[in-house]
Design a protein around this motif. Structure first.
Motif, short mmCIF file in Angstrom:
data_model
loop_
_atom_site.label_atom_id
_atom_site.label_comp_id
_atom_site.label_asym_id
_atom_site.label_seq_id
_atom_site.Cartn_x
_atom_site.Cartn_y
_atom_site.Cartn_z
N GLY A 1 28.15 27.13 26.25
CA GLY A 1 29.09 27.42 25.67
C GLY A 1 28.96 28.37 24.44
O GLY A 1 29.88 28.27 23.49
N ILE A 2 27.92 29.16 24.41
CA ILE A 2 27.52 29.88 23.38
C ILE A 2 27.99 31.47 23.67
O ILE A 2 27.34 32.04 24.60
CB ILE A 2 25.98 29.92 23.09
CG1 ILE A 2 25.74 28.57 22.68
CG2 ILE A 2 25.58 30.85 21.85
CD1 ILE A 2 26.38 27.77 21.50
N PHE A 3 28.77 32.00 22.99
CA PHE A 3 29.42 33.53 23.39
C PHE A 3 28.09 34.48 22.59
O PHE A 3 27.82 35.41 23.14
CB PHE A 3 30.81 33.64 22.73
CG PHE A 3 31.22 34.98 22.68
CD1 PHE A 3 31.49 35.56 24.16
CD2 PHE A 3 31.24 35.86 21.71
CE1 PHE A 3 31.90 36.77 24.08
CE2 PHE A 3 31.55 37.39 21.92
CZ PHE A 3 32.05 37.62 23.10
N ALA A 4 27.86 34.38 21.29
CA ALA A 4 27.03 35.39 20.62
C ALA A 4 26.40 34.41 19.53
O ALA A 4 26.71 33.60 19.06
CB ALA A 4 27.91 36.40 20.03
N ASP A 5 25.33 35.07 18.86
CA ASP A 5 24.50 34.44 18.02
C ASP A 5 25.09 35.22 16.54
O ASP A 5 24.78 36.03 16.28
CB ASP A 5 22.98 34.87 18.15
CG ASP A 5 22.09 34.29 17.10
OD1 ASP A 5 22.80 33.65 16.02
OD2 ASP A 5 20.88 34.18 17.36
#
Length: 459
Positions: free
Chosen positions: A186-190
């Motif tokens: 569930g990680i879209f962007a850093d």
């Protein structure tokens, strides 16, 4: 073997450099329909052109006689211009390789909106977009944006320098691998790879970051056409393609040497700035047929329509001078490079009416005339003499002038090894042998498999 580059000049309207274009008996060009531009782009792609770019301005011309009567009546360059940015989006799906460029003014826009538009278009074109940077030239444009008078020449470039500084910071506000798109976690962007820019300058303030991650090129290819001393300095700092109008070999060589030297003085490789000379070809089965085509075209031009566009380009009313006399020394604040060419003609005794006719025929773009072999000879001579890196081809009628060039001159250039047989890369930067932003290819991880977008596949 060094190969030349080819770009095509257009205006999203009824004329280009040729003011006879809309009324030419060979023209079959409905300038209000997207299909007309799509067809031209497909012709150019068949010819393996690097780029199609659209010039633009932001006002109906009324510099000549302080009225738009002449320009609207006879159809000058600024009577009608569609917005080129949405036009690029309409053309993009009908082409796969051709670079697509649009003009946006740094005087009447904000860096954030421009950076956002071109980052979006870089994604939509899969890395084929270019921005032609202009500073605008006349008071009519200023008044359309609620400004009484246009900025002075060098001030416009001061503003443009800061505009580019901000735009580049915005394009770099996302690191090229900031997008993660990890569905499982569930990680879209850093967020550690997305940054504010906090720009506070003389002309602009912008916090950032941009809300579009970098496209396949990292940033669009930057085009410019400054010919004055200040304009050349701006081009040397920023431009990756320079469009030049130089009527003779000696003038073209001088311009080429001067600008390449300025590019190097800016700490850039001269190869990072491609200089393309404007040329309007008239191709015929024989030289006589080609010259007949040229005469047919030029005889369609009303001198007044040329003077209307010239007045707009130079922000000066030429209606106050006698048509049957050469011009005297004037204080001009518009396009300085164009004014230098006009002064040269006047010094030779050319009357204002004759200048108007020549300007209406080609905006002083050199007309090259002959058989395909003769046209190729002329292009090769300039290219091999270190006068340019290629050519910006300007049509006399549409779409036929581009079709003639693609079907007859391009094969001759290919036979001589001067031009590509096929595209060897995917982006406009690939075509022009220009560097991408470091790691730009990492900027777009795929969330869905390619077949998800396959036409005919239900979703």
């Amino acid at each position: 073997m060094r190969q030349l580059h080819l770009a095509a000049f257009m205006i999203a309207g009824p004329v280009a450099h040729s003011h006879a274009l809309w009324r030419h008996p060979r023209s079959r060009f409905d300038f209000l329909r997207p299909e007309a531009y799509q067809q031209i782009a497909q012709v150019l792609e068949r010819g393996k052109f690097d780029l199609l770019f659209f010039a633009d301005r932001l006002a109906v011309s009324e510099s000549y006689g302080h009225s738009f009567d002449v320009g609207v009546r006879y159809g000058d360059q600024d009577a009608v211009r569609l917005d080129p940015l949405p036009l690029l989006a309409a053309i993009a799906p009908t082409t796969q390789n051709l670079g697509l460029g649009a003009t946006v003014s740094t005087t009447y826009a904000h860096p954030y909106s421009v950076a956002r538009s071109f980052a979006t278009l870089d994604h939509l074109t899969y890395g084929r977009v270019a921005w032609n940077i202009v500073t605008s030239v006349n008071d009519g444009e200023a008044q359309n944006f609620g400004v009484k008078t246009h900025l002075e020449h060098d001030q416009r470039y001061d503003r443009a320098d800061e505009f580019l500084e901000v735009a580049c910071q915005l394009w770099e506000s996302w690191q090229t691998d900031a997008l993660v798109l990890d569905r499982e976690r569930g990680i879209f962007a850093d967020p550690d790879k997305v940054s504010y820019i906090h720009h506070q300058g003389d002309w602009f303030q912008s916090r950032g970051p941009l809300n579009v991650p970098p496209g396949p090129q990292g940033k669009p290819v930057l085009i410019q056409a400054g010919a004055s001393g200040r304009g050349r300095e701006f081009a040397a700092r920023w431009a990756e393609v320079v469009f030049a109008i130089q009527p003779t070999l000696a003038q073209a060589q001088q311009f080429y040497s001067d600008l390449k030297g300025r590019v190097q003085a800016q700490g850039r490789s001269p190869e990072q700035c491609k200089i393309l000379l404007g040329a309007m070809p008239f191709v015929g089965e024989t030289e006589a047929i080609a010259r007949q085509k040229q005469a047919e075209h030029n005889n369609l031009v009303n001198p007044l329509v040329g003077l209307s566009t010239l007045s707009n380009h130079l922000n000066y009313d030429f209606s106050q001078h006698p048509l049957d006399q050469p011009l005297k020394e004037l204080d001009i604040q518009g396009m300085r490079g164009i004014w230098d060419l006009v002064q040269h003609l006047s010094a030779e005794g050319t009357t204002l009416a004759e200048i108007g006719q020549r300007y209406g025929a080609s905006v002083l773009i050199p007309q090259i005339v002959g058989t395909p072999t003769q046209i190729a000879d002329q292009l090769e001579a300039f290219f091999q003499a270190d006068a340019c890196d290629g050519f910006m081809i300007s049509p006399a009628y549409l779409p036929g002038a581009f079709i003639d060039f693609v079907e007859t001159v391009v094969p001759e250039l290919q036979r001589r090894g001067l031009f590509r047989q096929s595209y060897s890369g995917n982006t406009l930067r690939d075509h022009l042998a220009l560097p991408r932003a470091p790691g730009a290819e990492l900027s777009a991880p795929k969330l869905f498999a390619p077949e998800f977008y396959t036409p005919g596949v239900s979703v």
